[in-house]
Design an enzyme around this catalytic site. Structure first.
Site, PDB file in Angstrom:
ATOM      1  N   LYS A  22       0.836  -1.226   0.000  1.00 38.52           N
ATOM      2  CA  LYS A  22       0.000   0.000   0.000  1.00 38.52           C
ATOM      3  C   LYS A  22       0.858   1.259   0.000  1.00 38.52           C
ATOM      4  CE  LYS A  22      -1.392   1.593   3.955  1.00 38.52           C
ATOM      5  NZ  LYS A  22      -1.388   2.872   4.638  1.00 38.52           N
ATOM      6  N   ASN A  23       1.840   1.315   0.874  1.00 38.12           N
ATOM      7  CA  ASN A  23       2.580   2.579   1.014  1.00 38.12           C
ATOM      8  C   ASN A  23       3.514   2.851  -0.162  1.00 38.12           C
ATOM      9  OD1 ASN A  23       1.188   3.183   3.296  1.00 38.12           O
ATOM     10  ND2 ASN A  23       2.783   2.506   4.722  1.00 38.12           N
ATOM     11  N   CYS A 117      -4.408   8.154   9.573  1.00 32.18           N
ATOM     12  CA  CYS A 117      -4.593   7.457  10.843  1.00 32.18           C
ATOM     13  C   CYS A 117      -4.209   8.361  11.999  1.00 32.18           C
ATOM     14  CB  CYS A 117      -3.714   6.217  10.882  1.00 32.18           C
ATOM     15  SG  CYS A 117      -4.539   4.746  10.304  1.00 32.18           S
ATOM     16  N   ARG A 122       1.468  14.668  13.239  1.00 31.85           N
ATOM     17  CA  ARG A 122       2.266  14.266  12.076  1.00 31.85           C
ATOM     18  C   ARG A 122       2.584  15.474  11.206  1.00 31.85           C
ATOM     19  NH1 ARG A 122      -0.522   8.826   9.915  1.00 31.85           N
ATOM     20  NH2 ARG A 122       1.368   8.687   8.673  1.00 31.85           N
ATOM     21  N   ASP A 305       4.911   0.233  11.991  1.00 26.48           N
ATOM     22  CA  ASP A 305       3.647  -0.310  11.486  1.00 26.48           C
ATOM     23  C   ASP A 305       3.412  -1.766  11.915  1.00 26.48           C
ATOM     24  OD1 ASP A 305       3.267   2.116  10.311  1.00 26.48           O
ATOM     25  OD2 ASP A 305       3.693   1.468   8.264  1.00 26.48           O
ATOM     26  N   ARG A 397      -8.712   0.150   4.990  1.00 26.67           N
ATOM     27  CA  ARG A 397      -7.856   1.126   4.295  1.00 26.67           C
ATOM     28  C   ARG A 397      -6.568   0.499   3.801  1.00 26.67           C
ATOM     29  NH1 ARG A 397      -7.813   6.783   7.455  1.00 26.67           N
ATOM     30  NH2 ARG A 397      -6.289   7.143   5.860  1.00 26.67           N
TER      31      ARG A 397
HETATM   32  C1  EPZ Z   1       4.734   6.636   6.432  1.00 30.25           C
HETATM   33  O1  EPZ Z   1       4.106   7.760   7.045  1.00 30.25           O
HETATM   34  C2  EPZ Z   1       3.678   5.577   6.294  1.00 30.25           C
HETATM   35  N1  EPZ Z   1       2.579   6.106   5.491  1.00 30.25           N
HETATM   36  C3  EPZ Z   1       3.185   5.155   7.670  1.00 30.25           C
HETATM   37  O2  EPZ Z   1       2.332   4.063   7.454  1.00 30.25           O
HETATM   38  C4  EPZ Z   1       4.361   4.710   8.524  1.00 30.25           C
HETATM   39  O3  EPZ Z   1       3.902   4.465   9.838  1.00 30.25           O
HETATM   40  C5  EPZ Z   1       5.439   5.782   8.558  1.00 30.25           C
HETATM   41  O4  EPZ Z   1       5.811   6.161   7.214  1.00 30.25           O
HETATM   42  C6  EPZ Z   1       6.713   5.354   9.285  1.00 30.25           C
HETATM   43  O5  EPZ Z   1       7.255   4.216   8.658  1.00 30.25           O
HETATM   44  C7  EPZ Z   1       2.679   6.129   4.175  1.00 30.25           C
HETATM   45  O6  EPZ Z   1       3.644   5.685   3.582  1.00 30.25           O
HETATM   46  C8  EPZ Z   1       1.516   6.690   3.427  1.00 30.25           C
HETATM   47  P1  EPZ Z   1       7.213   9.690   8.395  1.00 30.25           P
HETATM   48  P2  EPZ Z   1       4.822   9.172   7.023  1.00 30.25           P
HETATM   49  O7  EPZ Z   1       7.237  10.978   7.674  1.00 30.25           O
HETATM   50  O8  EPZ Z   1       5.600   9.289   5.761  1.00 30.25           O
HETATM   51  C9  EPZ Z   1       8.021  12.886  11.907  1.00 30.25           C
HETATM   52  C10 EPZ Z   1       0.506   2.619   7.946  1.00 30.25           C
HETATM   53  O9  EPZ Z   1       0.049   2.030   8.951  1.00 30.25           O
HETATM   54  N2  EPZ Z   1       7.981  13.906  10.858  1.00 30.25           N
HETATM   55  O10 EPZ Z   1       8.262   8.674   8.074  1.00 30.25           O
HETATM   56  O11 EPZ Z   1       3.786  10.179   7.278  1.00 30.25           O
HETATM   57  C11 EPZ Z   1       6.678  12.213  12.127  1.00 30.25           C
HETATM   58  O12 EPZ Z   1       5.852  12.959  12.974  1.00 30.25           O
HETATM   59  C12 EPZ Z   1       1.090   3.984   8.084  1.00 30.25           C
HETATM   60  O13 EPZ Z   1       0.486   2.149   6.796  1.00 30.25           O
HETATM   61  C13 EPZ Z   1       8.180  15.235  11.149  1.00 30.25           C
HETATM   62  O14 EPZ Z   1       8.350  15.608  12.309  1.00 30.25           O
HETATM   63  O15 EPZ Z   1       5.779   9.027   8.249  1.00 30.25           O
HETATM   64  C14 EPZ Z   1       7.103  10.889  12.694  1.00 30.25           C
HETATM   65  O16 EPZ Z   1       7.361  11.017  14.056  1.00 30.25           O
HETATM   66  C15 EPZ Z   1       0.542   4.848   9.109  1.00 30.25           C
HETATM   67  N3  EPZ Z   1       8.183  16.143  10.132  1.00 30.25           N
HETATM   68  C16 EPZ Z   1       8.412  10.579  11.967  1.00 30.25           C
HETATM   69  O17 EPZ Z   1       8.883  11.850  11.506  1.00 30.25           O
HETATM   70  C17 EPZ Z   1       7.974  15.792   8.836  1.00 30.25           C
HETATM   71  O18 EPZ Z   1       7.985  16.644   7.970  1.00 30.25           O
HETATM   72  C18 EPZ Z   1       8.311   9.622  10.790  1.00 30.25           C
HETATM   73  O19 EPZ Z   1       7.229  10.001   9.944  1.00 30.25           O
HETATM   74  C19 EPZ Z   1       7.763  14.438   8.546  1.00 30.25           C
HETATM   75  C20 EPZ Z   1       7.764  13.504   9.562  1.00 30.25           C
END
Ligand code: EPZ
Length: 430
Positions: A22-23, A117, A122, A305, A397
């Protein structure tokens, strides 16, 4: 309202085939609008988030042909709007990929701030920092990100934290920028590599995806391609945990075992038997499992995840386990629901302390988000008696045919949408 009802207690046995990731698919679909030529995408998972994203792609004027359930052809030659505003798109996190894709191609994008979610705050500051470094003017206005550039110019970008979304988004925009972009401290997740491979198959020049530095040499335009999405690492891991927690024996097919190493290692520490094949992994649960400690980390660390699925599995392991969530601060909301099933878990800050119990008992529980919802289902399959999981829209989802795949492994589970259907299920399974 739809619910899953299940009667737990029997080991899951057999083979299950994992769908496309999915991702990875979310990034790839958004990136497919960056060319005016036809793009054919195979091994697409048929799940809600993907279908919502496809609707949004159609909404801005691209043609989307579903050739079969898992294959789609997209042609974005006739995109008429760089502003995405679909009532559903606000609810999915990955809508932010339209910013990188539209900004790269049209040097302009307007996209509502993402939903998704509810697993913690985020922010997307790293995405915006990347776009600005490439020369875009970026504002957040009226609940949307508005980005414009006269020209995008390659830049040296250091991400303050490892972010999957920011890495993919910056990679997309930089693909059509002038000159070289270097992303330091990027995410190395398999889906980041898959999106890079997809963009390269369209003529992009991206090197180093999956390592500590990604180098992108901008190209003038991208061309059509045919591409097959990698298998879903998290769906695979969920079935691995389902095999373990029910003390079953499951061959999980269509996987890349390398992507599952962190999960396999933890299951082995708990006493499960895990055997890797070329494109499959077999997990055999044991009558007794042992405690272990887990800390979620960016890839190749243990995936956030998979945290809920592993925590519920540890709820039935002997001894005390400590699970530390270091990516999202609000990802233990399912623990109260697990307690209602007899789990003994105490949460302190970003740590869950799990004292293994001999038996979980069925209860009516709520899925608070996608992965936690799946975790409560596998807990229900291991619990004594009936479990009902509400709010299964979250699970749909990201998991294709979840209940059907579980039924194929012998699980007594059904999707119902009335009390009458639930009673019918109970009469059927006895
Ligand atoms: C991706 O989310 C995935 N979603 C999530 O999958 C997954 O949990 C996550 O990566 C971590 O592996 C998709 O790919 C659509 P991040 P993403 O940016 O990209 C912080 C699922 O269950 N951060 O890697 O949104 C953030 O708050 C899901 O399939 C900032 O502070 O996650 C977090 O603590 C839910 N500023 C960490 O970094 C930013 O600009 C990692 O988030 C970006 C992120």
């Amino acid at each position: 309202m739809e619910q899953y009802i299940m009667k737990g207690g029997n080991p899951l046995v057999g083979e299950v085939t994992v769908s496309g990731a999915k991702n990875a698919a979310l990034g790839i679909l958004a990136a497919s609008i960056m060319t005016d030529e036809d793009v054919l995408i195979e091994n697409l998972p048929d799940v809600r988030d993907i279908n919502v994203l496809l609707e949004a792609i159609e909404e801005i004027g691209a043609s989307v042909k579903r050739l079969d359930r898992h294959t789609v052809q997209i042609n974005a030659a006739k995109i008429h709007a760089v502003s995405v505003d679909d009532e559903y798109i606000r609810r999915i996190r990955a809508s932010y990929y339209f910013i990188g894709a539209l900004l790269g191609k049209y040097k302009s994008a307007q996209v509502p701030l993402p939903g998704g979610c509810n697993i913690g705050s985020r922010p997307i500051d790293q995405h915006l920092k990347g776009f600005r470094a490439l020369g875009a003017r970026v504002e957040v206005s009226g609940g949307a990100v508005v980005a414009h550039a006269i020209d995008l110019v390659g830049s040296h970008i250091y991400l303050d934290m490892v972010s999957v979304g920011a890495t993919i988004n910056i990679m997309m925009a930089a693909t059509l920028a002038e000159g070289e972009t270097i992303i330091e401290n990027p995410a190395k997740e398999p889906h980041v590599v898959d999106v890079a491979n997809f963009l390269n198959s369209m003529g992009a020049n991206i090197k180093g995806a999956g390592t500590d530095v990604i180098r992108i040499r901008g190209v003038k335009h991208l061309h059509g391609t045919e591409y097959s999405i990698i298998p879903d690492q998290i769906e695979a891991g969920t079935f691995m945990c389902a095999a373990a927690i029910t003390r079953g024996d499951v061959m999980v097919q269509n996987v890349i075992p390398k992507h599952l190493e962190a999960i396999s290692a933890k299951l082995i520490e708990m006493g499960c038997e895990v055997t890797e094949f070329d494109e499959a992994v077999r997990v055999v649960g044991r009558p007794k499992h042992w405690h272990t400690d887990i800390k979620t980390l960016p890839y190749p660390g243990f995936p956030t995840d998979m945290q809920p699925q592993m925590t519920v599995t540890l709820a039935l392991a002997e001894g005390t386990s400590v699970v530390t969530e270091s990516i999202f601060e609000n990802r233990f909301k399912y623990v109260d629901e697990l307690s209602r099933m007899g789990g003994r878990v105490k949460v302190e800050g970003n740590t869950a302390i799990i004292t293994g119990v001999k038996q979980l008992t069925g209860a009516q529980v709520n899925a608070p988000d996608l992965r936690a919802g799946a975790a409560l289902v596998i807990a229900g399959l291991a619990a004594e008696g009936y479990t009902v999981v509400d709010e299964i829209g979250y699970i749909q989802r990201g998991y294709e045919n979840f209940e059907k795949k579980l039924q194929g492994l012998g699980a007594m589970i059904e999707k119902v949408d009335s009390e009458k259907e639930a009673q019918k299920f109970k009469l059927k399974v006895g």
